[in-house]
Design a protein around this motif. Structure first.
Motif, PDB file in Angstrom:
ATOM      1  N   ALA A  17       0.823  -1.213   0.000  1.00 20.80           N
ATOM      2  CA  ALA A  17       0.000   0.000   0.000  1.00 20.80           C
ATOM      3  C   ALA A  17       0.855   1.261   0.000  1.00 20.80           C
ATOM      4  O   ALA A  17       0.441   2.311  -0.506  1.00 20.80           O
ATOM      5  N   MET A  18       2.078   1.181   0.546  1.00 17.68           N
ATOM      6  CA  MET A  18       2.958   2.350   0.614  1.00 17.68           C
ATOM      7  C   MET A  18       3.500   2.756  -0.753  1.00 17.68           C
ATOM      8  O   MET A  18       3.983   3.877  -0.921  1.00 17.68           O
ATOM      9  N   LYS A  19       3.428   1.883  -1.741  1.00 18.21           N
ATOM     10  CA  LYS A  19       3.968   2.209  -3.059  1.00 18.21           C
ATOM     11  C   LYS A  19       3.160   3.298  -3.754  1.00 18.21           C
ATOM     12  O   LYS A  19       3.652   3.962  -4.656  1.00 18.21           O
ATOM     13  N   LYS A  20       1.911   3.479  -3.309  1.00 21.15           N
ATOM     14  CA  LYS A  20       1.052   4.481  -3.934  1.00 21.15           C
ATOM     15  C   LYS A  20       0.262   5.186  -2.845  1.00 21.15           C
ATOM     16  O   LYS A  20      -0.714   4.663  -2.331  1.00 21.15           O
ATOM     17  N   GLY A  21       0.704   6.389  -2.484  1.00 22.83           N
ATOM     18  CA  GLY A  21       0.059   7.144  -1.418  1.00 22.83           C
ATOM     19  C   GLY A  21      -1.322   7.635  -1.792  1.00 22.83           C
ATOM     20  O   GLY A  21      -1.684   7.723  -2.971  1.00 22.83           O
ATOM     21  N   ILE A  22      -2.115   8.025  -0.766  1.00 22.87           N
ATOM     22  CA  ILE A  22      -3.515   8.411  -1.008  1.00 22.87           C
ATOM     23  C   ILE A  22      -3.653   9.870  -1.425  1.00 22.87           C
ATOM     24  O   ILE A  22      -4.679  10.272  -1.958  1.00 22.87           O
ATOM     25  N   LEU A  23      -2.625  10.699  -1.205  1.00 26.58           N
ATOM     26  CA  LEU A  23      -2.737  12.112  -1.564  1.00 26.58           C
ATOM     27  C   LEU A  23      -2.619  12.330  -3.068  1.00 26.58           C
ATOM     28  O   LEU A  23      -3.472  12.954  -3.686  1.00 26.58           O
ATOM     29  N   ALA A  24      -1.533  11.833  -3.650  1.00 22.67           N
ATOM     30  CA  ALA A  24      -1.302  12.058  -5.085  1.00 22.67           C
ATOM     31  C   ALA A  24      -0.736  10.834  -5.787  1.00 22.67           C
ATOM     32  O   ALA A  24      -0.305  10.918  -6.931  1.00 22.67           O
ATOM     33  N   GLY A  25      -0.712   9.701  -5.090  1.00 19.04           N
ATOM     34  CA  GLY A  25      -0.228   8.469  -5.722  1.00 19.04           C
ATOM     35  C   GLY A  25       1.265   8.273  -5.670  1.00 19.04           C
ATOM     36  O   GLY A  25       1.794   7.358  -6.304  1.00 19.04           O
TER      37      GLY A  25
END
Length: 275
Positions: free
Chosen positions: A246-254
Motif C-alpha cells: 500500500a505504501m507504493k502508492k500514497g492516497i494524496l497524489a499516488g
C-alpha cells in the motif's frame, strides 16, 4: 610507439552501422595489425578475431591489409568492445587509461509512440549508449518513467533523431516528473478486513494497525504486538507485505509513502477461510 613494438591500440569510437554491424574505430599506438589476426581486449579480458580492416574516408570504407603505429582505422563486429577499451597483443598486455566523461546535465522522459516498440526502443538505446558514452538511460523508480540524460538540449534532440532515422523508433518526449514522496503527520489506528465467500472455502483476513510518522529519512518500520494468537504467527508477514504494497502508492497524489511505523496489535482469523 614503434612499428617493431608489440601491438597496442585505443578504441575512441563505436558506430552501429546498418550494413556491417558495429564498427569499432581505433588508433594504433604501437606495433602493427594485419587483417585476419587475433587481438586481446585487455579492458574486458577477452580474445577477439579481426577480419577486414578499413580505412575510413567520410562514409566510404576502404579495405587495407594492415595498420601501423600512428594509423587510425576501423574493424567490424568486434565482440564486447566499446569506446574506451584497449586492444593489444595478448602476450604483451597493456591497459590505457579510460576517458573520463562529464556527467549529463539535461534530462528527458521518453516513451515509444507505438505500444509494441518497447523492445525496439531498448535495443536502440543500448546501441546509442555504446556509440556515445556521455548518454545515460535509466528508469525512475518513483515515477516509472524512462529517463534519457544528455549533455544539453541539442544533444538530446540528436539522440531522438538518431533513434527515429537509424533505428526506426519514434518516441514521445516530455519533461520528467518530480519524484515526490508522501508521509503522514499524526498517529492513527485503522482496521482492515477482507472477507470473501464464493462457495466452498472462502478468504478471510482481519487486523488492527497503529500507524505513526517517523523522522525524515528513518524509513519504514513494522512492529508485531500480537498477543494471545488472535492472528497466528504464520499470517503476520502477510500483514507487513500488505502495508509495504500500500505504501507504493500514497492516497494524496499516488506517490510512494515513506518514513512511517506500522504496528499490528489486534485482529482475528477464520480457522478454515484464513490461509
Amino acid at each position: 610507439n614503434s612499428i617493431d613494438s608489440p601491438f597496442s591500440a585505443f578504441v575512441f569510437k563505436t558506430v552501429a552501422d546498418p550494413y556491417v554491424g558495429n564498427l569499432t574505430y581505433f588508433r594504433v599506438y604501437s606495433g602493427k595489425l594485419p587483417e585476419d589476426s587475433n587481438i586481446y581486449n585487455s579492458s574486458k579480458s577477452i580474445d577477439n578475431k579481426v577480419g577486414k580492416i578499413y580505412k575510413m574516408q567520410g562514409k566510404n570504407q576502404r579495405p587495407i591489409p594492415e595498420v601501423c603505429a600512428g594509423d587510425i582505422a576501423a574493424v567490424a563486429k568486434l565482440k564486447n568492445t566499446i569506446t574506451g577499451d584497449t586492444l593489444c597483443d595478448k602476450d604483451n598486455p597493456v591497459l590505457f587509461e579510460k576517458i573520463e566523461y562529464p556527467e549529463p546535465i539535461m534530462l528527458l522522459a521518453i516513451t515509444p509512440k507505438t505500444k509494441g516498440d518497447e523492445d525496439k526502443l531498448s535495443t536502440a538505446l543500448s546501441k546509442i549508449i555504446d556509440e556515445d558514452p556521455t548518454v545515460k538511460v535509466y528508469r525512475d523508480e518513483n515515477t516509472g518513467e524512462t529517463i534519457l540524460a544528455g549533455m544539453g538540449e541539442s544533444h538530446l534532440e540528436v539522440i531522438v533523431d538518431t533513434m527515429e532515422s537509424k533505428f526506426g523508433v519514434e518516441v514521445e518526449k516530455s519533461t520528467p516528473k518530480v519524484g515526490y514522496k508522501e508521509t503522514i503527520r499524526k498517529k492513527v489506528k485503522v482496521e482492515g478486513k477482507y472477507k470473501k465467500q464464493s462457495g466452498g472455502r472462502g478468504q478471510y483476513g482481519h487486523c488492527w494497525l497503529e500507524i505513526e510518522p517517523k523522522a525524515r529519512g528513518e524509513g519504514f518500520e513494522f512492529v508485531d504486538k500480537i498477543v494471545g494468537g488472535v492472528i497466528p504467527r504464520q499470517y503476520r508477514p502477510a500483514v507487513e507485505k500488505g502495508v509495504v504494497g500500500a505504501m507504493k502508492k500514497g492516497i494524496l497524489a499516488g506517490y510512494p509513502t515513506v518514513d512511517i511505523k506500522a504496528t499490528v496489535y489486534d485482529g482475528s482469523y477464520h480457522p478454515v477461510d484464513s490461509s
